[in-house]
Design a protein around this motif. Sequence first.
Motif, short mmCIF file in Angstrom:
data_model
loop_
_atom_site.label_atom_id
_atom_site.label_comp_id
_atom_site.label_asym_id
_atom_site.label_seq_id
_atom_site.Cartn_x
_atom_site.Cartn_y
_atom_site.Cartn_z
N THR A 183 1.00 -1.26 0.02
CA THR A 183 0.07 0.04 0.01
C THR A 183 0.74 1.35 -0.07
OG1 THR A 183 -1.79 1.30 1.36
CG2 THR A 183 -0.11 0.06 2.56
N GLY A 184 0.28 2.21 -0.68
CA GLY A 184 0.94 3.46 -0.54
C GLY A 184 0.33 4.23 0.49
N CYS A 185 -0.39 3.89 1.30
CA CYS A 185 -0.94 4.61 2.55
C CYS A 185 0.45 4.58 3.65
CB CYS A 185 -1.97 3.85 3.18
SG CYS A 185 -3.32 3.97 1.99
N ILE A 186 1.43 4.01 3.49
CA ILE A 186 2.90 4.11 4.43
C ILE A 186 3.32 5.71 4.55
CG2 ILE A 186 3.16 1.61 4.32
CD1 ILE A 186 5.53 2.39 2.33
N PHE A 187 2.86 6.21 3.36
CA PHE A 187 3.69 7.72 3.26
C PHE A 187 2.36 8.62 3.83
CE2 PHE A 187 5.47 5.63 -0.18
CZ PHE A 187 6.86 5.42 0.10
N TYR A 188 3.05 9.33 4.85
CA TYR A 188 2.14 10.53 5.34
C TYR A 188 2.80 12.08 4.93
CZ TYR A 188 -0.39 7.11 8.22
OH TYR A 188 -1.15 6.05 8.61
N GLY A 189 1.64 12.65 4.45
CA GLY A 189 2.08 14.00 4.04
C GLY A 189 3.26 14.42 2.75
N ALA A 190 3.86 15.71 2.80
CA ALA A 190 4.88 15.90 1.83
C ALA A 190 6.09 15.10 1.83
CB ALA A 190 5.02 17.53 2.15
N SER A 191 6.43 14.81 0.56
CA SER A 191 7.34 14.09 0.42
C SER A 191 8.69 14.97 0.13
CB SER A 191 7.47 13.25 -1.19
OG SER A 191 7.14 14.11 -2.12
N PRO A 192 9.84 14.42 0.19
CA PRO A 192 11.20 15.10 -0.03
C PRO A 192 11.19 15.55 -1.27
CG PRO A 192 11.64 12.97 1.24
CD PRO A 192 10.22 12.98 0.75
N ARG A 225 7.68 16.33 -6.36
CA ARG A 225 6.78 15.67 -7.27
C ARG A 225 6.17 14.39 -6.83
NH1 ARG A 225 11.49 15.09 -11.62
NH2 ARG A 225 12.62 14.63 -9.66
N GLY A 226 6.73 13.95 -5.44
CA GLY A 226 5.97 12.98 -4.78
C GLY A 226 6.87 11.95 -4.28
N TRP A 227 6.33 11.01 -3.49
CA TRP A 227 7.26 9.94 -3.11
C TRP A 227 7.66 8.91 -4.06
CZ3 TRP A 227 8.40 10.30 2.11
CH2 TRP A 227 7.66 10.98 3.11
N LEU A 228 8.88 8.35 -3.88
CA LEU A 228 9.62 7.46 -4.53
C LEU A 228 9.53 6.14 -3.92
CD1 LEU A 228 12.76 9.63 -5.87
CD2 LEU A 228 10.66 9.03 -7.40
N GLU A 229 9.87 5.20 -4.76
CA GLU A 229 9.74 3.76 -4.35
C GLU A 229 10.77 3.58 -3.42
OE1 GLU A 229 8.20 3.39 -8.50
OE2 GLU A 229 9.68 4.35 -7.47
N ASP A 230 11.92 4.06 -3.35
CA ASP A 230 13.08 3.80 -2.34
C ASP A 230 13.11 5.10 -1.15
OD1 ASP A 230 15.13 2.89 -5.05
OD2 ASP A 230 14.15 1.42 -3.75
N ASP A 231 11.93 5.78 -1.16
CA ASP A 231 12.02 6.56 -0.14
C ASP A 231 11.53 5.76 1.36
OD1 ASP A 231 12.60 8.94 -1.32
OD2 ASP A 231 10.72 9.56 -1.73
N CYS A 286 2.00 1.82 -8.24
CA CYS A 286 1.00 1.45 -9.36
C CYS A 286 0.01 2.45 -9.08
CB CYS A 286 0.52 0.07 -9.66
SG CYS A 286 1.59 -0.97 -10.17
N VAL A 287 0.18 3.69 -9.18
CA VAL A 287 -0.81 4.81 -9.38
C VAL A 287 -1.06 5.45 -10.53
CG1 VAL A 287 -0.32 5.22 -6.90
CG2 VAL A 287 0.86 6.43 -8.42
N ASN A 288 -2.03 5.74 -10.88
CA ASN A 288 -2.51 6.74 -12.22
C ASN A 288 -1.65 7.94 -12.25
OD1 ASN A 288 -4.77 4.71 -11.96
ND2 ASN A 288 -4.92 5.11 -13.84
N PRO A 289 -0.99 8.30 -13.12
CA PRO A 289 -0.26 9.65 -13.14
C PRO A 289 -1.20 10.69 -12.91
CG PRO A 289 0.38 8.47 -14.94
CD PRO A 289 -0.75 7.55 -14.24
N ILE A 304 1.07 12.27 -2.52
CA ILE A 304 1.45 12.08 -3.85
C ILE A 304 2.49 10.94 -4.08
CG2 ILE A 304 1.65 13.27 -5.98
CD1 ILE A 304 -0.67 14.28 -4.29
N MET A 305 2.35 10.30 -5.10
CA MET A 305 3.44 9.36 -5.34
C MET A 305 4.03 9.50 -6.84
SD MET A 305 1.44 6.27 -3.27
CE MET A 305 2.66 4.85 -3.91
N GLN A 306 5.08 8.99 -7.13
CA GLN A 306 5.75 8.91 -8.41
C GLN A 306 5.95 7.29 -8.80
OE1 GLN A 306 9.00 11.67 -9.57
NE2 GLN A 306 8.83 12.06 -7.27
N SER A 307 6.03 7.02 -10.04
CA SER A 307 6.12 5.65 -10.56
C SER A 307 7.21 5.58 -11.36
CB SER A 307 4.93 5.14 -11.14
OG SER A 307 3.58 5.47 -10.25
N PRO A 308 8.64 6.10 -11.24
CA PRO A 308 9.67 5.95 -12.31
C PRO A 308 10.19 4.59 -12.57
CG PRO A 308 10.47 6.68 -10.11
CD PRO A 308 8.94 6.92 -10.01
#
Length: 548
Positions: A97-106, A109-115, A199-202, A246-250
């Motif tokens: 789940t992407g719910c493991i991230f809370y709030g603004a990312s470093p 553009r959004g949280w990365l997979e390795d954050d 796996c989130v829609n852009p 917000i999450m990124q999917s590189p």
Amino acid sequence: MKILIFGKGFIGTRMSETWGDEAVLSDIWIQDKTSVLQAIDEHKPDAVVNAAGIVGQPNVDWCETHPIETYQGNTQLPLIIAEACQERGVYFLHLGTGCIFYGASPDPRGWLEDDDANPAAVYTRSKYAADLVLSRLPNVAIVRLRMPIDHTPSQKNLIDKLIRYTQVIDVENSVTIVDDLVSAIKQIIEKRGVGIFHCVNPGIMRHRELIDLYHQYVDPTHTCEWIREEDLLARGLTLKKRSNNIMQSPRLAALGITMRPIHEALRDTMIRYAQHVMTPLNRPIDQGVLNQAHTTTVQPFNFIRQHKREMKGVILAGGKGTRLAPLTHVTNKHLVPVFNKQMILYPLQTLLDSGIRQILLITSAEFCGQFMNLLGSGASLGCRLTYRVQDESGGIAHALGMAEDFVDGNNCTVILGDNIFDENFLPHVSSFQTGAVTFYKPVDDPERFGVVDIDSFGNVLSIEEKPKQPKSNFAQVGFYLYDPHVFEIIKTVKPSTRGELEIAEVNSRYLAEQKLIAKPVRGFWSDAGTFPSLKRASDYFAQKEGIH
């Protein structure tokens, strides 16, 4: 290619339906590594997908009060499956789940997979714990999704979640369209992708955008109150702060896998969702409309809307109250005082605190006038009261059956008039949609009550009315949630050896239909039907008021 799927829930079932003959949806109960190895050896899959886990009912707040079960389902279970896959050399994909991230990312553009994640709740911590281990194993992929949105109605579908709340926050989030998720997972398996994938829609979606599309294509009369995020906790609507991010999917893009932009995918999904929940008056939504949805403005169809259920309240205040004699020789049991007010005012307040304003009170003919003198129309209490006379004592289910025309096809919350709670039931009542919910609390004398037997995952195994040898010490308390199907069930229930229609039998019918869940009562509870329990309730509220 053959894919073995564990987890027959929302996502697991959708994957199985979409992939057809390539998928095997396992129905085994995973107890240990041996059970997983047996399934792998039987089906000989090219890949294993774990879509099983513990989310909680009606939402993740359940996990806060069931931490052991949550870690068993979300941390231990995937590690057991992974170990078996490693032994057999089978590719393993786990749904995170992407719910493991809370709030603004470093990264703005959004949280990365390795954050590094910052989970704050029991549920998110349990999911992230599995990610930390699985991400270091070979031949393993972790797919994180966010707030799934689907064209098929489901309790796990964000559309259904938002429309059933009367109070909604308008925040920005990354979200996942289930059709795109299922496609992406299949491609990851085919490419044997390893590591973590978002796996989130852009793009970014606001809750208001989803509700606006729901107005346009499904129900233009739908209303809700827009509140601030901090109001969720302040009003007691949630136990823990919710994840918004917000999450990124590189890493997904690096495999050449794309998901549709969220604004395009969301509109398409809402139009298809309308097909499932509405009956067109003039013409169906055909595939041509769906194909045009991205390039043209589609006008709302003239729909017959399904009946949107309200929640009505029923207080059962009949009976002779013989255990409180001689007090009950001159008045109804539910009118005797508990500390500084009549007993009936406590269950009535419980319903009011749950947001219920249409309430039926069922009592005997002898004392109906006393209740009316005390409560009147309910206007002074901020509700509308209806009264009904029960001429004979036939059990809880018999009394509830008298409420059918009052409930009128809606859902209902039922509370026994001698059950005194100091508990906030609003989150349970406001999120209830269908089926039945019973509540329980451990007691020293379970043989006096309906007894609920619960497994380690919180599932109901059985319900027995006043058993001589109880299977657990969990007493079924006098607070229930039902959909309108309850009245059809009551009509088929036979009297017990006590000559009554038992509510335990009604709940057992829901259990047999796999439509019953049980939830614990964490606050104070007393049935107040005996002198010791009546005193205990009075002492509790006197102490709460600071009076000794």
